[in-house]
Enzyme design. Structure first.
Site, mmCIF file in Angstrom:
data_model
loop_
_atom_site.group_PDB
_atom_site.id
_atom_site.type_symbol
_atom_site.label_atom_id
_atom_site.label_comp_id
_atom_site.label_asym_id
_atom_site.label_seq_id
_atom_site.Cartn_x
_atom_site.Cartn_y
_atom_site.Cartn_z
ATOM 1 N N ILE A 1 -4.473 -6.452 1.924
ATOM 2 C CA ILE A 1 -5.334 -7.383 2.654
ATOM 3 C C ILE A 1 -5.037 -8.806 2.179
ATOM 4 O O ILE A 1 -4.962 -9.053 0.969
ATOM 5 C CB ILE A 1 -6.837 -7.051 2.401
ATOM 6 C CG1 ILE A 1 -7.135 -5.562 2.653
ATOM 7 C CG2 ILE A 1 -7.744 -7.965 3.213
ATOM 8 C CD1 ILE A 1 -6.997 -5.082 4.065
ATOM 9 N N THR B 1 -17.684 -14.702 -3.511
ATOM 10 C CA THR B 1 -17.294 -16.112 -3.463
ATOM 11 C C THR B 1 -15.983 -16.322 -2.710
ATOM 12 O O THR B 1 -15.723 -17.411 -2.201
ATOM 13 C CB THR B 1 -17.152 -16.691 -4.896
ATOM 14 O OG1 THR B 1 -16.334 -15.795 -5.668
ATOM 15 C CG2 THR B 1 -18.501 -16.852 -5.556
ATOM 16 N N ARG B 2 -15.149 -15.292 -2.641
ATOM 17 C CA ARG B 2 -13.826 -15.442 -2.009
ATOM 18 C C ARG B 2 -13.425 -14.155 -1.307
ATOM 19 O O ARG B 2 -14.088 -13.124 -1.457
ATOM 20 C CB ARG B 2 -12.765 -15.710 -3.091
ATOM 21 C CG ARG B 2 -12.847 -17.052 -3.712
ATOM 22 C CD ARG B 2 -11.753 -17.256 -4.740
ATOM 23 N NE ARG B 2 -12.115 -16.759 -6.055
ATOM 24 C CZ ARG B 2 -11.451 -15.806 -6.702
ATOM 25 N NH1 ARG B 2 -10.398 -15.248 -6.153
ATOM 26 N NH2 ARG B 2 -11.846 -15.414 -7.894
ATOM 27 N N GLY C 1 -18.857 -10.335 -5.965
ATOM 28 C CA GLY C 1 -17.552 -10.965 -5.714
ATOM 29 C C GLY C 1 -17.479 -11.529 -4.309
ATOM 30 O O GLY C 1 -16.476 -11.380 -3.614
ATOM 31 N N VAL D 1 -20.063 -9.191 -13.569
ATOM 32 C CA VAL D 1 -20.394 -7.760 -13.506
ATOM 33 C C VAL D 1 -20.041 -7.002 -14.792
ATOM 34 O O VAL D 1 -20.512 -5.887 -14.998
ATOM 35 C CB VAL D 1 -19.737 -7.048 -12.289
ATOM 36 C CG1 VAL D 1 -20.294 -7.593 -10.985
ATOM 37 C CG2 VAL D 1 -18.219 -7.125 -12.339
ATOM 38 N N ASN E 1 -17.820 -5.136 -4.705
ATOM 39 C CA ASN E 1 -16.506 -5.614 -4.281
ATOM 40 C C ASN E 1 -15.759 -6.371 -5.385
ATOM 41 O O ASN E 1 -14.530 -6.450 -5.351
ATOM 42 C CB ASN E 1 -16.698 -6.515 -3.046
ATOM 43 C CG ASN E 1 -15.504 -7.385 -2.778
ATOM 44 O OD1 ASN E 1 -14.536 -6.953 -2.172
ATOM 45 N ND2 ASN E 1 -15.532 -8.629 -3.261
ATOM 46 N N SER F 1 -9.250 1.039 -3.858
ATOM 47 C CA SER F 1 -7.965 0.545 -3.356
ATOM 48 C C SER F 1 -7.070 1.751 -3.094
ATOM 49 O O SER F 1 -7.209 2.785 -3.771
ATOM 50 C CB SER F 1 -7.295 -0.329 -4.414
ATOM 51 O OG SER F 1 -5.930 -0.550 -4.082
ATOM 52 N N TYR G 1 -5.096 -0.948 -13.105
ATOM 53 C CA TYR G 1 -5.782 -1.113 -11.809
ATOM 54 C C TYR G 1 -5.953 0.240 -11.118
ATOM 55 O O TYR G 1 -7.032 0.564 -10.613
ATOM 56 C CB TYR G 1 -4.951 -2.068 -10.946
ATOM 57 C CG TYR G 1 -5.594 -2.479 -9.647
ATOM 58 C CD1 TYR G 1 -6.671 -3.371 -9.628
ATOM 59 C CD2 TYR G 1 -5.110 -2.003 -8.428
ATOM 60 C CE1 TYR G 1 -7.248 -3.765 -8.427
ATOM 61 C CE2 TYR G 1 -5.680 -2.396 -7.224
ATOM 62 C CZ TYR G 1 -6.748 -3.284 -7.235
ATOM 63 O OH TYR G 1 -7.324 -3.680 -6.043
ATOM 64 N N ALA H 1 -6.058 3.222 -12.478
ATOM 65 C CA ALA H 1 -7.057 4.028 -13.213
ATOM 66 C C ALA H 1 -8.468 3.567 -12.852
ATOM 67 O O ALA H 1 -9.366 4.387 -12.619
ATOM 68 C CB ALA H 1 -6.823 3.910 -14.717
ATOM 69 N N LYS I 1 -9.495 2.035 -10.133
ATOM 70 C CA LYS I 1 -9.846 2.282 -8.727
ATOM 71 C C LYS I 1 -9.983 3.781 -8.434
ATOM 72 O O LYS I 1 -10.793 4.179 -7.587
ATOM 73 C CB LYS I 1 -8.818 1.629 -7.803
ATOM 74 C CG LYS I 1 -8.830 0.094 -7.861
ATOM 75 C CD LYS I 1 -10.181 -0.468 -7.451
ATOM 76 C CE LYS I 1 -10.171 -1.976 -7.292
ATOM 77 N NZ LYS I 1 -11.494 -2.513 -6.860
HETATM 78 N N1 LIG Z 1 -6.597 -7.894 -1.345
HETATM 79 C C1 LIG Z 1 -6.155 -6.674 -1.298
HETATM 80 O O1 LIG Z 1 -5.082 -6.377 -0.754
HETATM 81 C C2 LIG Z 1 -6.971 -5.548 -1.876
HETATM 82 C C3 LIG Z 1 -6.501 -4.249 -1.700
HETATM 83 C C4 LIG Z 1 -7.237 -3.183 -2.196
HETATM 84 C C5 LIG Z 1 -8.418 -3.415 -2.862
HETATM 85 N N2 LIG Z 1 -8.862 -4.698 -3.047
HETATM 86 C C6 LIG Z 1 -10.125 -4.869 -3.758
HETATM 87 O O2 LIG Z 1 -11.012 -5.647 -2.972
HETATM 88 C C7 LIG Z 1 -11.877 -6.393 -3.824
HETATM 89 C C8 LIG Z 1 -11.802 -7.877 -3.441
HETATM 90 O O3 LIG Z 1 -10.461 -8.308 -3.608
HETATM 91 P P1 LIG Z 1 -9.907 -9.699 -3.035
HETATM 92 O O4 LIG Z 1 -8.533 -9.447 -2.589
HETATM 93 O O5 LIG Z 1 -10.886 -10.317 -2.110
HETATM 94 O O6 LIG Z 1 -9.817 -10.521 -4.411
HETATM 95 P P2 LIG Z 1 -10.094 -12.047 -4.761
HETATM 96 O O7 LIG Z 1 -9.807 -12.927 -3.596
HETATM 97 O O8 LIG Z 1 -9.378 -12.272 -6.044
HETATM 98 O O9 LIG Z 1 -11.686 -12.057 -5.018
HETATM 99 C C9 LIG Z 1 -12.228 -11.351 -6.084
HETATM 100 C C10 LIG Z 1 -13.724 -11.597 -6.128
HETATM 101 O O10 LIG Z 1 -14.259 -10.877 -7.250
HETATM 102 C C11 LIG Z 1 -15.047 -11.770 -8.025
HETATM 103 N N3 LIG Z 1 -15.009 -11.371 -9.434
HETATM 104 C C12 LIG Z 1 -13.919 -11.114 -10.198
HETATM 105 N N4 LIG Z 1 -14.296 -10.793 -11.447
HETATM 106 C C13 LIG Z 1 -15.654 -10.825 -11.463
HETATM 107 C C14 LIG Z 1 -16.633 -10.570 -12.457
HETATM 108 N N5 LIG Z 1 -16.293 -10.207 -13.703
HETATM 109 N N6 LIG Z 1 -17.928 -10.683 -12.126
HETATM 110 C C15 LIG Z 1 -18.293 -11.040 -10.874
HETATM 111 N N7 LIG Z 1 -17.419 -11.302 -9.888
HETATM 112 C C16 LIG Z 1 -16.111 -11.189 -10.180
HETATM 113 C C17 LIG Z 1 -14.469 -13.146 -7.766
HETATM 114 O O11 LIG Z 1 -15.473 -14.130 -7.915
HETATM 115 P P3 LIG Z 1 -15.490 -15.270 -9.051
HETATM 116 O O12 LIG Z 1 -14.105 -15.727 -9.282
HETATM 117 O O13 LIG Z 1 -16.427 -16.298 -8.475
HETATM 118 O O14 LIG Z 1 -16.084 -14.576 -10.227
HETATM 119 C C18 LIG Z 1 -14.078 -13.049 -6.291
HETATM 120 O O15 LIG Z 1 -15.185 -13.371 -5.468
HETATM 121 C C19 LIG Z 1 -11.431 -6.098 -5.255
HETATM 122 O O16 LIG Z 1 -12.226 -5.073 -5.795
HETATM 123 C C20 LIG Z 1 -10.001 -5.622 -5.066
HETATM 124 O O17 LIG Z 1 -9.584 -4.792 -6.128
HETATM 125 C C21 LIG Z 1 -8.165 -5.760 -2.581
#
Ligand SMILES: NC(=O)c1ccc[n+]([C@@H]2O[C@H](COP(=O)([O-])OP(=O)(O)OC[C@H]3O[C@@H](n4cnc5c(N)ncnc54)[C@H](OP(=O)(O)O)[C@@H]3O)[C@@H](O)[C@H]2O)c1
Length: 240
Positions: free
Chosen positions: A181, A14-15, A12, A57, A83, A135, A148, A150, A152
């Site tokens: 974040i 890409t973003r 993950g 994944v 991630n 998370s 979500y 469950a 995490k």
């Molecule tokens: N942002 C927050 O506040 C926060 C808080 C707690 C935990 N988190 C956790 O941190 C991680 C990253 O979150 P983020 O906020 O950066 O989210 P995001 O901007 O939505 O990015 C999610 C990433 O996961 C990839 N992804 C999603 N489904 C996938 C799959 N089936 N196979 C491969 N790649 C996949 C996406 O890539 P593609 O679209 O290219 O597949 C993207 O690069 C996640 O696990 C999230 O639960 C985030």
């Protein structure tokens, strides 16, 4: 915390947070393997010299192929950061099977797929570092996020068990639990929801991808030799 000579896989990437983690490890000298599903964003990583491989994944064969391709290319795998993650929010009474299954398949089964394939080379190397991104919601819960939470919480239990399983081969497994974040995932919230959350954060501000990346970098670097099986919150104090 120099990562020269280390091969690091970030899912993950890409973003959002994954992109920040991969950028941080690359800046520290690691050779990167990045995955995601967005081909254009993966190409941007390839242009920067990373091995960018499209892999979902949730798909076991795609994950196994990803690890095989990594070993074929680099001959080793030292660091894995799981991630990739999604949300599909809704109150339990109205939650569809599809919404439940998508979140569990990505956030929990995805971590299982990647870890199972990645520990094989790590066991042979007798060293490795894994960080799984959970998370704070997996610790404290949140209405509308039973799926979500469950998934995490599952990542935390999974990582503790794996940490015990592979500790004898010097493989360290830890969890980072981010709070709020800034990313596309959190951009979906309304300004009012955002304001309420910030009021609950002792540091009084939301986090950035780089805040999470610094912690992950430490955990996967040589600076960490004795921390395993832990869940470390990166949340501005939200959970205290
Ligand atoms: N942002 C927050 O506040 C926060 C808080 C707690 C935990 N988190 C956790 O941190 C991680 C990253 O979150 P983020 O906020 O950066 O989210 P995001 O901007 O939505 O990015 C999610 C990433 O996961 C990839 N992804 C999603 N489904 C996938 C799959 N089936 N196979 C491969 N790649 C996949 C996406 O890539 P593609 O679209 O290219 O597949 C993207 O690069 C996640 O696990 C999230 O639960 C985030």
């Amino acid at each position: 915390m120099n990562m020269l000579g280390k091969i690091a896989l970030v899912t993950g990437a890409t973003r959002g947070i994954g992109k920040a983690i991969a950028g941080r490890l690359k800046a520290a000298g690691a050779e990167l393997v990045v995955t995601g599903r967005d081909q254009a964003l993966l190409q941007a990583w390839e242009d920067q010299g990373a091995l960018a491989i499209r892999a979902d994944v949730t798909q076991v064969q795609e994950v196994n192929d990803l690890i095989e391709a990594t070993i074929r290319h680099f001959g080793q795998l030292d660091v894995v950061v799981n991630n990739a993650g999604v949300t599909q929010d809704g109150l339990l009474m109205r939650m569809s099977d599809a919404d439940w299954n998508k979140v569990l398949a990505t956030n929990l089964t995805g971590v299982f797929h990647v870890c199972r394939a990645a520990i094989r080379p790590m066991l042979k190397q007798r060293q490795g570092k894994i960080v799984n991104i959970s998370s704070v919601i997996g610790v404290i819960g949140n209405p509308g996020q039973t799926n979500y939470a469950a998934s995490k919480a599952g990542v935390i239990g999974f990582s503790k068990a794996l940490a015990k399983e592979v500790a004898g081969r010097n493989i360290l497994v830890n969890v980072v639990a981010p709070g709020y974040i800034e990313s596309e995932m959190t951009r979906a919230l309304t300004e009012e929801q955002r304001h309420k959350i910030v009021q609950m954060i002792p540091l009084g501000r939301t986090g950035q991808g780089d805040d999470v990346a610094s912690l992950v970098h430490f955990l996967v670097s040589e600076a960490n030799g004795y921390i395993t099986g832990q869940t470390i919150h990166c949340d501005g104090g939200l959970v205290i």
